[in-house]
Scaffold this motif. Structure first.
Motif, PDB file in Angstrom:
ATOM      1  N   LEU A  15      35.243  30.876  45.412  1.00  0.00           N
ATOM      2  CA  LEU A  15      35.005  31.512  46.713  1.00  0.00           C
ATOM      3  C   LEU A  15      33.848  32.501  46.618  1.00  0.00           C
ATOM      4  CD1 LEU A  15      38.713  32.169  47.742  1.00  0.00           C
ATOM      5  CD2 LEU A  15      37.125  30.661  48.936  1.00  0.00           C
ATOM      6  N   SER A  16      32.902  32.188  45.761  1.00  0.00           N
ATOM      7  CA  SER A  16      31.792  33.109  45.521  1.00  0.00           C
ATOM      8  C   SER A  16      30.854  33.209  46.716  1.00  0.00           C
ATOM      9  CB  SER A  16      31.002  32.674  44.285  1.00  0.00           C
ATOM     10  OG  SER A  16      30.496  31.369  44.440  1.00  0.00           O
ATOM     11  N   ASN A  17      30.158  34.373  46.777  1.00  0.00           N
ATOM     12  CA  ASN A  17      29.136  34.627  47.795  1.00  0.00           C
ATOM     13  C   ASN A  17      29.660  34.474  49.215  1.00  0.00           C
ATOM     14  OD1 ASN A  17      27.065  35.111  45.834  1.00  0.00           O
ATOM     15  ND2 ASN A  17      26.998  32.906  45.489  1.00  0.00           N
ATOM     16  N   ASN A  18      30.818  35.059  49.440  1.00  0.00           N
ATOM     17  CA  ASN A  18      31.351  35.214  50.776  1.00  0.00           C
ATOM     18  C   ASN A  18      31.411  36.707  51.073  1.00  0.00           C
ATOM     19  OD1 ASN A  18      32.260  32.502  51.992  1.00  0.00           O
ATOM     20  ND2 ASN A  18      32.980  32.371  49.868  1.00  0.00           N
ATOM     21  N   SER A  19      32.275  37.116  51.952  1.00  0.00           N
ATOM     22  CA  SER A  19      32.463  38.544  52.251  1.00  0.00           C
ATOM     23  C   SER A  19      33.957  38.812  52.322  1.00  0.00           C
ATOM     24  CB  SER A  19      31.778  38.917  53.576  1.00  0.00           C
ATOM     25  OG  SER A  19      30.386  38.717  53.492  1.00  0.00           O
ATOM     26  N   LEU A  20      34.673  38.476  51.230  1.00  0.00           N
ATOM     27  CA  LEU A  20      36.130  38.559  51.245  1.00  0.00           C
ATOM     28  C   LEU A  20      36.627  39.990  51.389  1.00  0.00           C
ATOM     29  CD1 LEU A  20      37.162  35.955  48.508  1.00  0.00           C
ATOM     30  CD2 LEU A  20      36.742  35.612  50.958  1.00  0.00           C
ATOM     31  N   GLY A  21      35.988  40.923  50.698  1.00  0.00           N
ATOM     32  CA  GLY A  21      36.405  42.312  50.798  1.00  0.00           C
ATOM     33  C   GLY A  21      37.855  42.519  50.407  1.00  0.00           C
ATOM     34  N   SER A  22      38.437  43.633  50.846  1.00  0.00           N
ATOM     35  CA  SER A  22      39.798  43.992  50.465  1.00  0.00           C
ATOM     36  C   SER A  22      40.839  42.999  50.964  1.00  0.00           C
ATOM     37  CB  SER A  22      40.126  45.392  50.985  1.00  0.00           C
ATOM     38  OG  SER A  22      39.306  46.366  50.380  1.00  0.00           O
ATOM     39  N   ILE A  38      46.251  26.779  39.267  1.00  0.00           N
ATOM     40  CA  ILE A  38      44.877  27.296  39.286  1.00  0.00           C
ATOM     41  C   ILE A  38      44.620  28.106  38.018  1.00  0.00           C
ATOM     42  CG2 ILE A  38      43.233  28.796  40.466  1.00  0.00           C
ATOM     43  CD1 ILE A  38      44.618  28.125  43.083  1.00  0.00           C
ATOM     44  N   HIS A  39      43.676  27.632  37.209  1.00  0.00           N
ATOM     45  CA  HIS A  39      43.396  28.304  35.940  1.00  0.00           C
ATOM     46  C   HIS A  39      41.983  28.896  35.879  1.00  0.00           C
ATOM     47  CE1 HIS A  39      40.816  25.000  34.587  1.00  0.00           C
ATOM     48  NE2 HIS A  39      41.735  24.169  35.027  1.00  0.00           N
ATOM     49  N   SER A  40      41.163  28.594  36.882  1.00  0.00           N
ATOM     50  CA  SER A  40      39.789  29.107  36.895  1.00  0.00           C
ATOM     51  C   SER A  40      39.447  29.609  38.298  1.00  0.00           C
ATOM     52  CB  SER A  40      38.810  28.005  36.487  1.00  0.00           C
ATOM     53  OG  SER A  40      37.472  28.465  36.564  1.00  0.00           O
ATOM     54  N   VAL A  41      38.999  30.876  38.387  1.00  0.00           N
ATOM     55  CA  VAL A  41      38.700  31.482  39.688  1.00  0.00           C
ATOM     56  C   VAL A  41      37.335  32.159  39.635  1.00  0.00           C
ATOM     57  CG1 VAL A  41      39.429  33.131  41.432  1.00  0.00           C
ATOM     58  CG2 VAL A  41      41.145  31.872  40.138  1.00  0.00           C
ATOM     59  N   THR A  42      36.470  31.814  40.581  1.00  0.00           N
ATOM     60  CA  THR A  42      35.146  32.418  40.688  1.00  0.00           C
ATOM     61  C   THR A  42      35.057  33.168  42.014  1.00  0.00           C
ATOM     62  OG1 THR A  42      34.154  30.629  39.397  1.00  0.00           O
ATOM     63  CG2 THR A  42      32.659  31.985  40.697  1.00  0.00           C
ATOM     64  N   LEU A  43      34.840  34.484  41.912  1.00  0.00           N
ATOM     65  CA  LEU A  43      34.842  35.344  43.103  1.00  0.00           C
ATOM     66  C   LEU A  43      33.617  36.253  43.130  1.00  0.00           C
ATOM     67  CD1 LEU A  43      38.611  36.327  42.916  1.00  0.00           C
ATOM     68  CD2 LEU A  43      37.586  34.826  44.624  1.00  0.00           C
ATOM     69  N   SER A  44      32.516  35.793  42.579  1.00  0.00           N
ATOM     70  CA  SER A  44      31.310  36.615  42.538  1.00  0.00           C
ATOM     71  C   SER A  44      30.757  36.848  43.939  1.00  0.00           C
ATOM     72  CB  SER A  44      30.252  35.945  41.659  1.00  0.00           C
ATOM     73  OG  SER A  44      29.925  34.661  42.150  1.00  0.00           O
ATOM     74  N   GLY A  45      30.121  38.001  44.127  1.00  0.00           N
ATOM     75  CA  GLY A  45      29.445  38.292  45.384  1.00  0.00           C
ATOM     76  C   GLY A  45      30.337  38.404  46.591  1.00  0.00           C
ATOM     77  N   ASN A  46      31.432  39.177  46.472  1.00  0.00           N
ATOM     78  CA  ASN A  46      32.365  39.308  47.594  1.00  0.00           C
ATOM     79  C   ASN A  46      32.615  40.758  48.024  1.00  0.00           C
ATOM     80  OD1 ASN A  46      33.657  36.792  48.767  1.00  0.00           O
ATOM     81  ND2 ASN A  46      33.686  36.320  46.573  1.00  0.00           N
ATOM     82  N   HIS A  47      31.756  41.668  47.576  1.00  0.00           N
ATOM     83  CA  HIS A  47      31.830  43.078  47.987  1.00  0.00           C
ATOM     84  C   HIS A  47      33.146  43.744  47.608  1.00  0.00           C
ATOM     85  CE1 HIS A  47      28.175  42.272  50.257  1.00  0.00           C
ATOM     86  NE2 HIS A  47      28.781  41.269  50.854  1.00  0.00           N
ATOM     87  N   PHE A  48      33.748  43.314  46.497  1.00  0.00           N
ATOM     88  CA  PHE A  48      34.948  43.986  46.005  1.00  0.00           C
ATOM     89  C   PHE A  48      34.563  45.355  45.438  1.00  0.00           C
ATOM     90  CE2 PHE A  48      36.495  39.478  45.002  1.00  0.00           C
ATOM     91  CZ  PHE A  48      37.147  39.367  46.223  1.00  0.00           C
ATOM     92  N   LYS A  49      35.431  46.337  45.692  1.00  0.00           N
ATOM     93  CA  LYS A  49      35.226  47.695  45.208  1.00  0.00           C
ATOM     94  C   LYS A  49      36.398  48.110  44.318  1.00  0.00           C
ATOM     95  CE  LYS A  49      32.556  49.284  49.270  1.00  0.00           C
ATOM     96  NZ  LYS A  49      31.983  47.959  49.480  1.00  0.00           N
ATOM     97  N   ASP A  50      36.324  49.344  43.777  1.00  0.00           N
ATOM     98  CA  ASP A  50      37.387  49.834  42.905  1.00  0.00           C
ATOM     99  C   ASP A  50      38.759  49.730  43.543  1.00  0.00           C
ATOM    100  OD1 ASP A  50      35.625  50.386  40.888  1.00  0.00           O
ATOM    101  OD2 ASP A  50      35.571  52.555  41.212  1.00  0.00           O
ATOM    102  N   VAL A  51      38.841  49.971  44.832  1.00  0.00           N
ATOM    103  CA  VAL A  51      40.120  49.970  45.526  1.00  0.00           C
ATOM    104  C   VAL A  51      40.780  48.589  45.502  1.00  0.00           C
ATOM    105  CG1 VAL A  51      39.161  49.443  47.811  1.00  0.00           C
ATOM    106  CG2 VAL A  51      41.278  50.776  47.627  1.00  0.00           C
ATOM    107  N   HIS A  73      28.731  40.256  40.285  1.00  0.00           N
ATOM    108  CA  HIS A  73      28.009  40.548  41.527  1.00  0.00           C
ATOM    109  C   HIS A  73      28.918  41.168  42.587  1.00  0.00           C
ATOM    110  CE1 HIS A  73      24.112  38.630  40.539  1.00  0.00           C
ATOM    111  NE2 HIS A  73      24.856  37.894  39.746  1.00  0.00           N
ATOM    112  N   ASN A  74      29.775  42.090  42.157  1.00  0.00           N
ATOM    113  CA  ASN A  74      30.581  42.853  43.088  1.00  0.00           C
ATOM    114  C   ASN A  74      30.233  44.333  42.952  1.00  0.00           C
ATOM    115  OD1 ASN A  74      32.492  41.074  44.699  1.00  0.00           O
ATOM    116  ND2 ASN A  74      32.821  40.252  42.629  1.00  0.00           N
TER     117      ASN A  74
END
Length: 207
Positions: A15-22, A38-51, A73-74
């Motif tokens: 689900l990379s390069n979306n805007s999933l956020g919190s 599901i054993h492999s997950v790619t979530l790059s570029g989704n504006h995730f923060k420390d929270v 890329h978060n």
């Protein structure tokens, strides 16, 4: 995303390069907590923060099917690195973690590497293009001195100077498993490279 929970044929999720956020981080947690394949997950570029990091830490703590997690890329910083470090200290099933291109600085790097020092399953770790500096590099060096599972470590682009390379040189002699060490695009000079090279040759000779 509800359908992904029911679909038992999916083993890799990108689900990379979306805007999933919190909200998206919470949804991904729900999927991974209920799906056993599901054993492999790619979530790059989704504006995730420390929270948002607790969602992923919970998965690492509770689910033992996840083998690869890409969070590059978060916007994770030192708090997220600390939380993930604690989770990695007890996780023995994740094999690949990509945290490149986040906002992790020396303090977070030290916390993350403290977890790596205790970890017994991770094979590939990338923290490239953060800002771990020499302190984070020194913590990584200490981690690999006792870690026996890590095969590849990427610390490219982390503002590491000769001090960091000298730290690696002093510790890498005791490591018998690391095969790939990436330290490109840093601030080291020939002095640091020479010390590291001599340490690598010495470890090969004594192996």
């Amino acid at each position: 995303m509800e359908a992904l929970i029911e679909n038992c044929s999916i083993t890799e999720l990108n689900l990379s390069n979306n805007s999933l956020g919190s909200a998206g981080a919470g949804a991904v947690e729900k999927i991974l907590m209920q799906n056993n394949l599901i054993h492999s997950v790619t979530l790059s570029g989704n504006h995730f923060k420390d929270v948002d990091v607790d969602h992923f830490a919970l998965v690492l703590n509770e689910r033992k099917v996840l083998k690869s997690l890409n969070l590059s890329h978060n916007e994770f910083g030192d708090i997220a690195a600390s939380v993930l470090g604690q989770a990695l200290a007890t996780n023995d099933t994740l094999e690949s973690l990509d945290l490149s291109w986040n906002h992790i600085r020396p303090k977070g790097g030290k916390s993350l590497m403290a977890g790596i020092k205790e970890n017994v399953g991770l094979k590939r770790l990338s923290v490239a293009n953060n800002g771990l500096g020499d302190e984070g590099c020194g913590a990584a060096a200490m981690a690999i001195s006792s870690n026996s599972s890590l095969l590849e470590l990427d610390m490219s682009g982390n503002r590491i100077t000769n001090t960091g390379l000298l730290a690696f040189a002093s510790q890498i002699k005791t490591n018998e498993t690391l095969q790939v060490l990436k330290l490109g695009n840093n601030l080291a000079t020939g002095l640091g490279a020479q010390a590291l090279g001599e340490a690598i040759l010495e470890s090969e000779t004594s192996a």
